[in-house]
Design a protein around this motif. Structure first.
Motif, PDB file in Angstrom:
ATOM      1  N   TRP A 166     -21.930 -29.283 -10.673  1.00  0.00           N
ATOM      2  CA  TRP A 166     -21.728 -28.298 -11.774  1.00  0.00           C
ATOM      3  C   TRP A 166     -20.740 -27.497 -11.438  1.00  0.00           C
ATOM      4  O   TRP A 166     -19.853 -27.370 -12.514  1.00  0.00           O
ATOM      5  N   ILE A 167     -20.337 -26.945 -10.320  1.00  0.00           N
ATOM      6  CA  ILE A 167     -19.349 -25.958 -10.158  1.00  0.00           C
ATOM      7  C   ILE A 167     -17.991 -26.596 -10.256  1.00  0.00           C
ATOM      8  O   ILE A 167     -17.115 -26.435 -11.004  1.00  0.00           O
ATOM      9  N   TYR A 168     -17.819 -28.076  -9.551  1.00  0.00           N
ATOM     10  CA  TYR A 168     -16.877 -28.777  -9.587  1.00  0.00           C
ATOM     11  C   TYR A 168     -16.490 -28.998 -11.155  1.00  0.00           C
ATOM     12  O   TYR A 168     -15.222 -29.115 -11.424  1.00  0.00           O
ATOM     13  N   PHE A 169     -17.560 -29.478 -11.983  1.00  0.00           N
ATOM     14  CA  PHE A 169     -17.227 -29.837 -13.234  1.00  0.00           C
ATOM     15  C   PHE A 169     -16.742 -28.557 -14.161  1.00  0.00           C
ATOM     16  O   PHE A 169     -15.677 -28.575 -15.044  1.00  0.00           O
ATOM     17  N   PHE A 170     -17.534 -27.425 -13.878  1.00  0.00           N
ATOM     18  CA  PHE A 170     -17.525 -26.340 -14.976  1.00  0.00           C
ATOM     19  C   PHE A 170     -16.379 -25.284 -14.519  1.00  0.00           C
ATOM     20  O   PHE A 170     -15.892 -24.498 -15.452  1.00  0.00           O
ATOM     21  N   ARG A 171     -15.847 -25.285 -13.425  1.00  0.00           N
ATOM     22  CA  ARG A 171     -15.118 -24.220 -12.804  1.00  0.00           C
ATOM     23  C   ARG A 171     -13.817 -24.481 -13.722  1.00  0.00           C
ATOM     24  O   ARG A 171     -13.297 -23.153 -14.296  1.00  0.00           O
ATOM     25  N   PRO A 172     -12.861 -25.378 -13.696  1.00  0.00           N
ATOM     26  CA  PRO A 172     -11.867 -25.726 -14.634  1.00  0.00           C
ATOM     27  C   PRO A 172     -12.029 -25.237 -16.129  1.00  0.00           C
ATOM     28  O   PRO A 172     -11.318 -24.412 -16.673  1.00  0.00           O
ATOM     29  N   ILE A 173     -13.185 -25.415 -16.735  1.00  0.00           N
ATOM     30  CA  ILE A 173     -13.404 -25.185 -18.010  1.00  0.00           C
ATOM     31  C   ILE A 173     -13.633 -23.758 -18.245  1.00  0.00           C
ATOM     32  O   ILE A 173     -12.977 -23.012 -19.168  1.00  0.00           O
ATOM     33  N   VAL A 174     -14.251 -22.909 -17.318  1.00  0.00           N
ATOM     34  CA  VAL A 174     -14.621 -21.744 -17.454  1.00  0.00           C
ATOM     35  C   VAL A 174     -13.355 -20.919 -17.308  1.00  0.00           C
ATOM     36  O   VAL A 174     -12.871 -19.807 -17.811  1.00  0.00           O
ATOM     37  N   ASP A 175     -12.468 -21.398 -16.221  1.00  0.00           N
ATOM     38  CA  ASP A 175     -11.176 -20.619 -15.846  1.00  0.00           C
ATOM     39  C   ASP A 175     -10.438 -20.584 -16.921  1.00  0.00           C
ATOM     40  O   ASP A 175      -9.344 -19.698 -17.360  1.00  0.00           O
ATOM     41  N   GLN A 176     -10.262 -21.899 -17.713  1.00  0.00           N
ATOM     42  CA  GLN A 176      -9.203 -22.135 -18.974  1.00  0.00           C
ATOM     43  C   GLN A 176      -9.721 -21.039 -20.191  1.00  0.00           C
ATOM     44  O   GLN A 176      -8.955 -20.541 -20.670  1.00  0.00           O
ATOM     45  N   LEU A 177     -11.202 -20.901 -20.023  1.00  0.00           N
ATOM     46  CA  LEU A 177     -11.651 -20.201 -21.471  1.00  0.00           C
ATOM     47  C   LEU A 177     -11.409 -18.621 -21.137  1.00  0.00           C
ATOM     48  O   LEU A 177     -11.814 -17.579 -21.983  1.00  0.00           O
ATOM     49  N   GLY A 178     -11.295 -18.263 -19.752  1.00  0.00           N
ATOM     50  CA  GLY A 178     -11.389 -16.712 -18.991  1.00  0.00           C
ATOM     51  C   GLY A 178     -12.681 -16.183 -19.137  1.00  0.00           C
ATOM     52  O   GLY A 178     -12.869 -14.962 -19.370  1.00  0.00           O
ATOM     53  N   ILE A 179     -13.739 -16.852 -18.830  1.00  0.00           N
ATOM     54  CA  ILE A 179     -15.102 -16.504 -18.700  1.00  0.00           C
ATOM     55  C   ILE A 179     -15.475 -16.903 -17.333  1.00  0.00           C
ATOM     56  O   ILE A 179     -15.083 -17.412 -16.438  1.00  0.00           O
ATOM     57  N   LYS A 180     -16.942 -16.189 -16.904  1.00  0.00           N
ATOM     58  CA  LYS A 180     -17.281 -16.288 -15.715  1.00  0.00           C
ATOM     59  C   LYS A 180     -18.210 -17.619 -15.485  1.00  0.00           C
ATOM     60  O   LYS A 180     -18.671 -18.219 -16.691  1.00  0.00           O
ATOM     61  N   LEU A 181     -18.400 -18.187 -14.358  1.00  0.00           N
ATOM     62  CA  LEU A 181     -18.956 -19.506 -14.262  1.00  0.00           C
ATOM     63  C   LEU A 181     -20.444 -19.251 -14.458  1.00  0.00           C
ATOM     64  O   LEU A 181     -21.148 -20.160 -15.014  1.00  0.00           O
ATOM     65  N   SER A 182     -20.898 -18.006 -14.390  1.00  0.00           N
ATOM     66  CA  SER A 182     -22.269 -17.734 -14.745  1.00  0.00           C
ATOM     67  C   SER A 182     -22.625 -17.877 -16.202  1.00  0.00           C
ATOM     68  O   SER A 182     -23.723 -18.146 -16.723  1.00  0.00           O
ATOM     69  N   ASP A 183     -21.541 -17.779 -16.847  1.00  0.00           N
ATOM     70  CA  ASP A 183     -21.599 -17.771 -18.410  1.00  0.00           C
ATOM     71  C   ASP A 183     -22.009 -19.479 -18.840  1.00  0.00           C
ATOM     72  O   ASP A 183     -22.418 -19.647 -19.972  1.00  0.00           O
ATOM     73  N   ALA A 184     -21.906 -20.274 -17.833  1.00  0.00           N
ATOM     74  CA  ALA A 184     -22.078 -21.723 -17.957  1.00  0.00           C
ATOM     75  C   ALA A 184     -23.048 -22.056 -17.366  1.00  0.00           C
ATOM     76  O   ALA A 184     -23.643 -23.353 -16.924  1.00  0.00           O
ATOM     77  N   GLY A 185     -24.230 -21.033 -16.662  1.00  0.00           N
ATOM     78  CA  GLY A 185     -25.237 -21.236 -16.124  1.00  0.00           C
ATOM     79  C   GLY A 185     -26.309 -22.209 -16.613  1.00  0.00           C
ATOM     80  O   GLY A 185     -26.918 -23.041 -15.917  1.00  0.00           O
ATOM     81  N   ASN A 186     -26.542 -21.995 -18.042  1.00  0.00           N
ATOM     82  CA  ASN A 186     -27.544 -22.769 -18.800  1.00  0.00           C
ATOM     83  C   ASN A 186     -27.257 -24.472 -18.543  1.00  0.00           C
ATOM     84  O   ASN A 186     -27.955 -25.161 -18.766  1.00  0.00           O
ATOM     85  N   CYS A 187     -25.876 -24.671 -18.609  1.00  0.00           N
ATOM     86  CA  CYS A 187     -25.396 -26.013 -18.513  1.00  0.00           C
ATOM     87  C   CYS A 187     -26.033 -26.754 -16.976  1.00  0.00           C
ATOM     88  O   CYS A 187     -25.752 -27.997 -17.027  1.00  0.00           O
ATOM     89  N   LEU A 188     -26.414 -25.851 -16.268  1.00  0.00           N
ATOM     90  CA  LEU A 188     -26.988 -26.529 -14.786  1.00  0.00           C
ATOM     91  C   LEU A 188     -28.319 -27.418 -15.080  1.00  0.00           C
ATOM     92  O   LEU A 188     -28.437 -28.259 -14.564  1.00  0.00           O
ATOM     93  N   TYR A 189     -29.013 -26.815 -16.162  1.00  0.00           N
ATOM     94  CA  TYR A 189     -30.390 -27.495 -16.253  1.00  0.00           C
ATOM     95  C   TYR A 189     -30.408 -28.152 -17.883  1.00  0.00           C
ATOM     96  O   TYR A 189     -31.498 -28.464 -18.328  1.00  0.00           O
ATOM     97  N   SER A 190     -29.289 -27.802 -18.616  1.00  0.00           N
ATOM     98  CA  SER A 190     -29.416 -28.093 -20.114  1.00  0.00           C
ATOM     99  C   SER A 190     -28.094 -29.010 -20.759  1.00  0.00           C
ATOM    100  O   SER A 190     -27.038 -28.589 -20.137  1.00  0.00           O
ATOM    101  N   MET A 191     -28.141 -29.513 -21.682  1.00  0.00           N
ATOM    102  CA  MET A 191     -27.154 -30.198 -22.387  1.00  0.00           C
ATOM    103  C   MET A 191     -27.123 -29.607 -23.832  1.00  0.00           C
ATOM    104  O   MET A 191     -26.276 -30.068 -24.859  1.00  0.00           O
ATOM    105  N   ASP A 192     -27.476 -28.378 -24.121  1.00  0.00           N
ATOM    106  CA  ASP A 192     -27.425 -27.586 -25.329  1.00  0.00           C
ATOM    107  C   ASP A 192     -26.018 -27.230 -25.576  1.00  0.00           C
ATOM    108  O   ASP A 192     -25.309 -26.712 -24.744  1.00  0.00           O
ATOM    109  N   GLY A 193     -25.693 -27.161 -26.780  1.00  0.00           N
ATOM    110  CA  GLY A 193     -24.574 -26.437 -27.370  1.00  0.00           C
ATOM    111  C   GLY A 193     -23.345 -26.657 -26.871  1.00  0.00           C
ATOM    112  O   GLY A 193     -22.922 -28.000 -26.704  1.00  0.00           O
ATOM    113  N   PRO A 194     -22.746 -25.823 -26.214  1.00  0.00           N
ATOM    114  CA  PRO A 194     -21.451 -26.001 -25.460  1.00  0.00           C
ATOM    115  C   PRO A 194     -21.460 -26.831 -24.452  1.00  0.00           C
ATOM    116  O   PRO A 194     -20.364 -27.580 -24.150  1.00  0.00           O
TER     117      PRO A 194
END
Length: 93
Positions: free
Chosen positions: A25-53
């Motif tokens: 999850w960290i490996y996949f979402f770290r570059p995405i959140v860095d590009q968006l300028g947000i915190k990795l914790s903002d993608a926390g629900n992506c650890l267990y869900s495929m909803d929305g973003p």
């Protein structure tokens, strides 16, 4: 195989699966959140869900030929841990 060994194996497998899911999850979402300028914790629900973003990020990754993160790895780890704990509890009675 006795129940105690099976419970221990499931607990270990579950912990390893959860660690692997977290690393993936960290490996996949770290570059995405860095590009968006947000915190990795903002993608926390992506650890267990495929909803929305989360689903959108996975869809884009598939479209680009990349291997996206799958929350099924997280849920498999949780399932193994729960079954391991239940076997330990049932065995101790």
């Amino acid at each position: 195989m006795d129940i105690q060994k099976l419970a221990n194996a499931l607990l270990l497998a579950g912990a390893l699966m959860l660690a692997a899911a977290l690393a993936w999850w960290i490996y996949f979402f770290r570059p995405i959140v860095d590009q968006l300028g947000i915190k990795l914790s903002d993608a926390g629900n992506c650890l267990y869900s495929m909803d929305g973003p989360c689903g959108m990020a996975n869809g884009i990754a598939k479209f680009l030929g990349k291997t996206p993160y799958s929350p099924y790895a997280f849920w498999a780890g949780i399932a193994a841990l729960v079954v391991g704990v239940l076997l330990k509890v049932s065995r101790s009675k």
